[in-house]
Design an enzyme around this catalytic site. Structure first.
Site, PDB file in Angstrom:
ATOM      1  N   GLY A  29     -26.458   6.970  30.240  1.00  0.00           N
ATOM      2  CA  GLY A  29     -25.936   8.115  29.517  1.00  0.00           C
ATOM      3  C   GLY A  29     -26.237   9.441  30.175  1.00  0.00           C
ATOM      4  O   GLY A  29     -26.873   9.524  31.232  1.00  0.00           O
ATOM      5  N   SER A  30     -25.804  10.509  29.520  1.00  0.00           N
ATOM      6  CA  SER A  30     -25.881  11.846  30.109  1.00  0.00           C
ATOM      7  C   SER A  30     -27.308  12.357  30.232  1.00  0.00           C
ATOM      8  O   SER A  30     -27.612  13.142  31.143  1.00  0.00           O
ATOM      9  CB  SER A  30     -25.042  12.829  29.276  1.00  0.00           C
ATOM     10  N   ASP A  81     -34.770   5.922  27.913  1.00  0.00           N
ATOM     11  CA  ASP A  81     -33.342   5.951  27.596  1.00  0.00           C
ATOM     12  C   ASP A  81     -33.066   7.076  26.602  1.00  0.00           C
ATOM     13  O   ASP A  81     -33.981   7.576  25.941  1.00  0.00           O
ATOM     14  CB  ASP A  81     -32.914   4.604  26.997  1.00  0.00           C
ATOM     15  N   GLU A 103     -29.302  -2.221  26.915  1.00  0.00           N
ATOM     16  CA  GLU A 103     -30.342  -1.255  26.572  1.00  0.00           C
ATOM     17  C   GLU A 103     -31.391  -1.877  25.658  1.00  0.00           C
ATOM     18  O   GLU A 103     -32.594  -1.632  25.818  1.00  0.00           O
ATOM     19  CB  GLU A 103     -29.711  -0.033  25.907  1.00  0.00           C
ATOM     20  N   LYS A 121     -30.103  15.618  18.448  1.00  0.00           N
ATOM     21  CA  LYS A 121     -30.178  14.189  18.143  1.00  0.00           C
ATOM     22  C   LYS A 121     -31.104  13.836  16.962  1.00  0.00           C
ATOM     23  O   LYS A 121     -30.847  12.861  16.266  1.00  0.00           O
ATOM     24  CB  LYS A 121     -30.604  13.407  19.396  1.00  0.00           C
TER      25      LYS A 121
END
Length: 211
Positions: A29-30, A81, A103, A121
């Site tokens: 992911g980013s 992650d 993941e 988040k």
């Protein structure tokens, strides 16, 4: 501060946890895109890494970070992650990019699973969608059983759908999804998997105190 800058700050904080000789799980992911150059810049030696996606593996190799097949390692010292959402008690929703099966396998194999995120988040309660990886066999029947699961798409592995029903009790929904034979993996990660959550906010790394 921009979201991208917050992701970089969190990623750089997590990179400090990677030490010489460690076995390391690299997420997708980013936010992880900022983690990889931060690890490379540290110049740690003797690390052995596994990647949760082709994109992560390719970026890592370009930066000189060694990546090998997960079949060569039984345990990992650390996995790092990103996340789509995280609650105060440590529940996560992951897998918007369709890599949540890998993941979750990597996170489960790690002594420490460190989550990195920007300030958007952390949430009070999880909200849909929850990514699902489904077996192609009997897909229509599986979707009928699951209820409001939509937006089927194809990632690297399997078939992906988004569960858009109420989440309510994450543990209860996780148990229901795990009990369905058509579901290969879901994007709910329980607090028992999470060692730490590092959030980039206000120009610094903040460690969430999980309740």
């Amino acid at each position: 501060m921009s979201t991208d800058a917050e992701k970089r700050i969190a990623a750089e904080g997590a990179a400090e946890l990677v030490e010489d000789g460690m076995t390391v799980g690299l997420g997708t992911g980013s936010t992880v895109a900022h983690l990889l150059p931060a690890i490379a810049a540290r110049g740690v030696s003797g690390i052995r890494c596994v990647a949760t996606s082709v994109a992560t593996e390719e970026q890592a190799r370009e930066l000189g970070i060694p990546v090998e097949e997960f079949s060569q390692l039984q345990r990992l010292d650390i996995a790092i992650d990103g996340t789509d959402q995280v609650t105060p008690d440590g529940w996560l929703i992951k897998g918007g990019g369709g890599a949540h099966l890998r993941e979750k396998i990597v996170a489960a194999a790690a002594e420490r699973f460190v989550v990195i995120a920007d300030s958007s988040k952390p949430v009070e309660a999880l909200s849909p969608p929850v990514p699902l990886e489904l077996f192609a066999f009997g897909i229509a029947s599986t979707l009928e059983r699951l209820g409001p699961a939509v937006a089927l798409r194809s990632p690297d592995d399997g078939l992906i759908a988004d569960y858009r029903g109420e989440i309510g009790d994450p543990a209860g929904l996780a148990a229901r999804l795990e009990a369905d034979p058509g579901v290969a993996a879901h994007g709910l990660f329980g607090p028992g998997m999470v060692s730490a959550v590092l959030v980039g906010a206000r120009g610094a790394v903040e460690r969430l105190n999980l309740s």
